[in-house]
Design a protein around this motif. Sequence first.
Motif, short mmCIF file in Angstrom:
data_model
loop_
_atom_site.label_atom_id
_atom_site.label_comp_id
_atom_site.label_asym_id
_atom_site.label_seq_id
_atom_site.Cartn_x
_atom_site.Cartn_y
_atom_site.Cartn_z
N TRP A 1 44.10 41.46 -19.36
CA TRP A 1 44.09 41.28 -17.91
C TRP A 1 45.22 40.34 -17.48
O TRP A 1 45.84 40.53 -16.44
CB TRP A 1 42.73 40.78 -17.40
CG TRP A 1 42.40 39.37 -17.81
CD1 TRP A 1 41.70 38.97 -18.92
CD2 TRP A 1 42.77 38.17 -17.12
NE1 TRP A 1 41.63 37.60 -18.96
CE2 TRP A 1 42.26 37.08 -17.87
CE3 TRP A 1 43.48 37.91 -15.95
CZ2 TRP A 1 42.44 35.76 -17.48
CZ3 TRP A 1 43.66 36.58 -15.57
CH2 TRP A 1 43.13 35.53 -16.33
N LEU A 2 45.52 39.32 -18.31
CA LEU A 2 46.58 38.39 -17.98
C LEU A 2 47.96 39.05 -18.17
O LEU A 2 48.88 38.82 -17.38
CB LEU A 2 46.47 37.13 -18.85
CG LEU A 2 47.38 35.96 -18.47
CD1 LEU A 2 47.17 35.55 -17.02
CD2 LEU A 2 47.13 34.78 -19.41
N LEU A 3 48.06 39.90 -19.20
CA LEU A 3 49.30 40.65 -19.38
C LEU A 3 49.57 41.53 -18.15
O LEU A 3 50.70 41.59 -17.65
CB LEU A 3 49.21 41.54 -20.63
CG LEU A 3 49.22 40.83 -21.97
CD1 LEU A 3 48.93 41.82 -23.10
CD2 LEU A 3 50.55 40.14 -22.20
N LEU B 1 60.15 49.86 -10.27
CA LEU B 1 59.41 48.59 -10.28
C LEU B 1 58.20 48.62 -9.35
O LEU B 1 57.14 48.10 -9.70
CB LEU B 1 60.36 47.44 -9.89
CG LEU B 1 61.38 47.06 -10.96
CD1 LEU B 1 62.50 46.23 -10.35
CD2 LEU B 1 60.71 46.31 -12.10
N LEU B 2 58.35 49.24 -8.18
CA LEU B 2 57.20 49.37 -7.29
C LEU B 2 56.12 50.25 -7.92
O LEU B 2 54.92 49.95 -7.81
CB LEU B 2 57.63 49.93 -5.93
CG LEU B 2 58.46 48.98 -5.07
CD1 LEU B 2 58.98 49.71 -3.82
CD2 LEU B 2 57.65 47.76 -4.68
N GLY B 3 56.54 51.31 -8.60
CA GLY B 3 55.59 52.16 -9.30
C GLY B 3 54.86 51.41 -10.40
O GLY B 3 53.65 51.56 -10.58
N ARG B 4 55.59 50.59 -11.14
CA ARG B 4 54.95 49.77 -12.18
C ARG B 4 53.97 48.78 -11.57
O ARG B 4 52.88 48.56 -12.11
CB ARG B 4 56.01 49.01 -12.98
CG ARG B 4 56.75 49.84 -13.98
CD ARG B 4 57.91 49.07 -14.59
NE ARG B 4 57.51 47.80 -15.15
CZ ARG B 4 57.62 47.47 -16.43
NH1 ARG B 4 58.12 48.35 -17.28
NH2 ARG B 4 57.26 46.29 -16.86
N THR B 5 54.36 48.17 -10.46
CA THR B 5 53.48 47.21 -9.79
C THR B 5 52.17 47.87 -9.39
O THR B 5 51.09 47.36 -9.70
CB THR B 5 54.17 46.61 -8.54
OG1 THR B 5 55.40 45.99 -8.94
CG2 THR B 5 53.29 45.59 -7.86
N VAL B 6 52.26 49.01 -8.72
CA VAL B 6 51.07 49.73 -8.28
C VAL B 6 50.25 50.20 -9.48
O VAL B 6 49.03 50.08 -9.51
CB VAL B 6 51.44 50.91 -7.36
CG1 VAL B 6 50.25 51.81 -7.09
CG2 VAL B 6 52.04 50.39 -6.06
N GLY B 7 50.93 50.74 -10.49
CA GLY B 7 50.23 51.22 -11.68
C GLY B 7 49.48 50.12 -12.39
O GLY B 7 48.32 50.31 -12.80
N LEU C 1 48.49 47.29 -11.01
CA LEU C 1 47.42 46.86 -10.09
C LEU C 1 46.20 47.77 -10.22
O LEU C 1 45.07 47.29 -10.34
CB LEU C 1 47.93 46.90 -8.64
CG LEU C 1 48.44 45.61 -8.04
CD1 LEU C 1 49.10 45.89 -6.70
CD2 LEU C 1 47.35 44.60 -7.89
N LEU C 2 46.44 49.07 -10.21
CA LEU C 2 45.33 50.03 -10.35
C LEU C 2 44.69 49.93 -11.73
O LEU C 2 43.46 50.05 -11.85
CB LEU C 2 45.83 51.45 -10.08
CG LEU C 2 46.27 51.74 -8.65
CD1 LEU C 2 46.88 53.14 -8.55
CD2 LEU C 2 45.10 51.59 -7.69
N SER C 3 45.47 49.70 -12.75
CA SER C 3 44.93 49.54 -14.10
C SER C 3 44.07 48.29 -14.19
O SER C 3 42.99 48.30 -14.79
CB SER C 3 46.06 49.46 -15.14
OG SER C 3 46.76 50.66 -15.21
N GLY D 1 40.19 48.80 -14.78
CA GLY D 1 39.87 48.51 -16.17
C GLY D 1 40.34 49.60 -17.13
O GLY D 1 40.06 49.55 -18.32
N ARG D 2 41.05 50.60 -16.61
CA ARG D 2 41.58 51.69 -17.45
C ARG D 2 43.08 51.53 -17.58
O ARG D 2 43.73 50.95 -16.72
CB ARG D 2 41.27 53.05 -16.82
CG ARG D 2 39.78 53.32 -16.68
CD ARG D 2 39.52 54.66 -16.09
NE ARG D 2 40.45 54.92 -14.98
CZ ARG D 2 40.38 55.96 -14.17
NH1 ARG D 2 39.45 56.86 -14.34
NH2 ARG D 2 41.24 56.11 -13.19
N ASP D 3 43.62 52.06 -18.66
CA ASP D 3 45.07 51.98 -18.88
C ASP D 3 45.78 53.14 -18.18
O ASP D 3 46.11 54.15 -18.80
CB ASP D 3 45.38 52.01 -20.38
CG ASP D 3 45.04 50.72 -21.08
OD1 ASP D 3 44.94 49.69 -20.39
OD2 ASP D 3 44.87 50.74 -22.31
#
Length: 177
Positions: free
Chosen positions: A87-89, A151-157, A159-161, A165-167
């Motif tokens: 979660w911290l990662l 980068l925005l896609g990674r941020t949202v991804g 956040l949703l993960s 709680g899913r990868d």
Amino acid sequence: MIQTLTAWMTRFERVSRFIAVACLLAVMFIVFTDVAARYLIHSPLAWSYDLIGMYLMPALFYLALSDTLAAHHHVSVDLLRPHMPRWLLRLFEIIGSAAMAGVFMLIVWIYVQSGWEKFHTDAMVLSSIQWPAWVPDAIVTVGALTITLRLLGRTVGHLLSLASGRDLVALPVSVEG
């Protein structure tokens, strides 16, 4: 939806990577030809430095950025990663991706304004050849916009993960020694 957007981004990054590779090959060919012409026939290519410095090097760098990040081939310091909970990662990925998206958005904004002004005034770089001055700004804009979207896609991804709680988006692999 995330998979569809990621697939489109990946396709665009592949095209960008192909162009960056073509620019690298062009730089090598032009430098070789310039050196050969300089020493063999005492007539260097007067335009080579301008073409490489203004067009090819920015394209080579900026068009490869997003694909490099997507493949996790960028420089990353992971001294503490092996000891952190997932979660911290994710939290650090969210913060880092969002912060860098902000930096690249600023780059896009600055270069769009600069390029637009140069385009409207028909600004040229005066050299042995009159090069359009807006083209390097357009190259930087496209590359910076592409990495901003990644980068925005990674941020949202992430956040949703984190929320689910899913990868949904993979964490970068940690290198352990």
